[in-house]
Design an enzyme around this catalytic site. Structure first.
Site, PDB file in Angstrom:
ATOM      1  N   ASP A  41       0.864  -1.179   0.000  1.00 37.79           N
ATOM      2  CA  ASP A  41       0.000   0.000   0.000  1.00 37.79           C
ATOM      3  C   ASP A  41       0.905   1.234   0.000  1.00 37.79           C
ATOM      4  OD1 ASP A  41      -2.318   1.532   0.075  1.00 37.79           O
ATOM      5  OD2 ASP A  41      -3.159   0.527   1.825  1.00 37.79           O
ATOM      6  N   GLU A  44      -0.004   4.481   1.955  1.00 40.03           N
ATOM      7  CA  GLU A  44      -0.130   5.424   3.065  1.00 40.03           C
ATOM      8  C   GLU A  44       0.869   5.184   4.185  1.00 40.03           C
ATOM      9  OE1 GLU A  44      -4.171   5.362   1.058  1.00 40.03           O
ATOM     10  OE2 GLU A  44      -2.746   3.830   1.744  1.00 40.03           O
ATOM     11  N   HIS A  67      -2.871  -0.198  -3.595  1.00 38.33           N
ATOM     12  CA  HIS A  67      -3.382   1.128  -3.236  1.00 38.33           C
ATOM     13  C   HIS A  67      -4.314   1.693  -4.305  1.00 38.33           C
ATOM     14  CE1 HIS A  67      -3.736   5.224  -1.871  1.00 38.33           C
ATOM     15  NE2 HIS A  67      -3.337   5.635  -3.068  1.00 38.33           N
ATOM     16  N   HIS A 113      -7.514   4.545   7.479  1.00 37.95           N
ATOM     17  CA  HIS A 113      -8.796   4.194   6.861  1.00 37.95           C
ATOM     18  C   HIS A 113      -8.865   2.677   6.733  1.00 37.95           C
ATOM     19  CE1 HIS A 113      -6.088   4.217   3.369  1.00 37.95           C
ATOM     20  NE2 HIS A 113      -6.921   3.349   2.820  1.00 37.95           N
ATOM     21  N   GLU A 147      -7.331  -2.974   7.697  1.00 35.53           N
ATOM     22  CA  GLU A 147      -7.071  -3.874   6.582  1.00 35.53           C
ATOM     23  C   GLU A 147      -6.271  -5.110   6.993  1.00 35.53           C
ATOM     24  OE1 GLU A 147      -7.492  -0.119   3.537  1.00 35.53           O
ATOM     25  OE2 GLU A 147      -5.532  -1.088   3.704  1.00 35.53           O
TER      26      GLU A 147
END
Length: 278
Positions: A13, A15, A65, A120, A139
């Site tokens: 990902d 972030e 992502h 998130h 996640e």
């Protein structure tokens, strides 16, 4: 005598990557994203190197992502396979099967509803909070749980300190690699990219060396009860149209799932529906 195959799956990902802290860095088409995706592939390559140093014979990297088309293919370590594009059935772990010996999560982040850099769960647009069997779910909760159902252990996770605190509580045997400390939702005290990559390479190598000694673990056991708070009432209006869902509030939906994979698919459908309403 033949060499025993050791297959490692690396989901990447953006972030949680060192040097990434602003939403613009994750948006395709933004100038800031061009630089961020190079940082992303740098950490992906560090994990690939570490996996092979630790004994892997095959490595798959999943670009996980947003549009899932961030990693420049020509910049990826050529020893690795690359999974890209969306929508795809397995989302952030598309192609993960029971034949893999371990899962590694690079550049991941804390859960929706929790503190952390760009925190998130699946979709910042769609979800304010996701709970699985009462547990605030990020996640790793979902995809690490899916891996465990396949018999694949979560070996290592990199990201900020908030993510690593979540992983410590939910997957205590997984290796946590802190590449930055959260100062806010869009602020971080980060390692330099080269230092972050060196740390990732070293820790992933060690995690893969010990993969054969690791049993799968997951914080939630099926059947799964999911309670999802959407960010807008209109998103809940759409989600409530799906069979098997129950509206329990103006922005809240409840549904059940027999597996983590099933839960991930429903949540992905919710996110796509929300995107279609904007």
């Amino acid at each position: 005598m033949g060499t025993t195959a050791v297959r490692i799956y690396i989901s990447v990902d953006i972030e949680g990557v060192a040097g990434v802290q602003h939403p613009r860095q994750g948006r395709l088409g933004e100038a800031a994203h061009e630089a961020a995706r190079l940082l992303m592939v740098g950490e992906a390559n560090a994990a690939v190197r570490g996996a092979f140093t630790g004994g892997a014979t095959e490595v798959t990297v999943a670009d996980s992502h947003g549009p899932m088309s961030n990693i420049p293919p020509d910049r990826l370590d050529p020893r690795a396979r690359l999974v890209q594009g969306t929508p795809r059935p397995g989302s952030m772990t598309e192609g993960l099967t029971e034949d893999f010996d371990g899962l590694v999560l690079i550049g991941w982040h804390a859960a929706a509803g929790a503190r952390g850099v760009l925190a998130h769960t699946i979709s910042g647009r769609a979800f304010a909070e996701v709970r699985v069997n009462g547990l605030l779910a990020g996640e790793p909760t979902l995809f690490g749980g899916h891996a465990a159902e396949l018999g694949v252990p979560l070996l290592a996770v990199s990201g900020d300190d908030c993510l690593c605190e979540e992983v410590t509580a939910q997957f205590p045997r997984a290796r946590r690699i802190v590449v930055k400390h959260a100062l806010g939702a869009a602020a971080a005290d980060s390692l330099a990219p080269a230092a972050a990559c060196a740390l990732i390479e070293e820790d992933v190598a060690e995690a893969v060396r010990k993969a054969g000694c690791r049993a799968p673990e997951a914080p939630c056991s099926p059947p799964l009860d999911l309670r999802v708070t959407l960010t807008q009432q209109a998103y809940a209006d759409a989600a409530a149209l799906l069979p098997g869902t129950e509206r329990i509030g103006s922005r809240c939906i409840r549904f059940g799932a027999e597996t983590h994979e099933e839960a991930i698919r429903v949540l992905t459908a919710f996110a796509l529906m929300a995107a279609g309403l904007d």
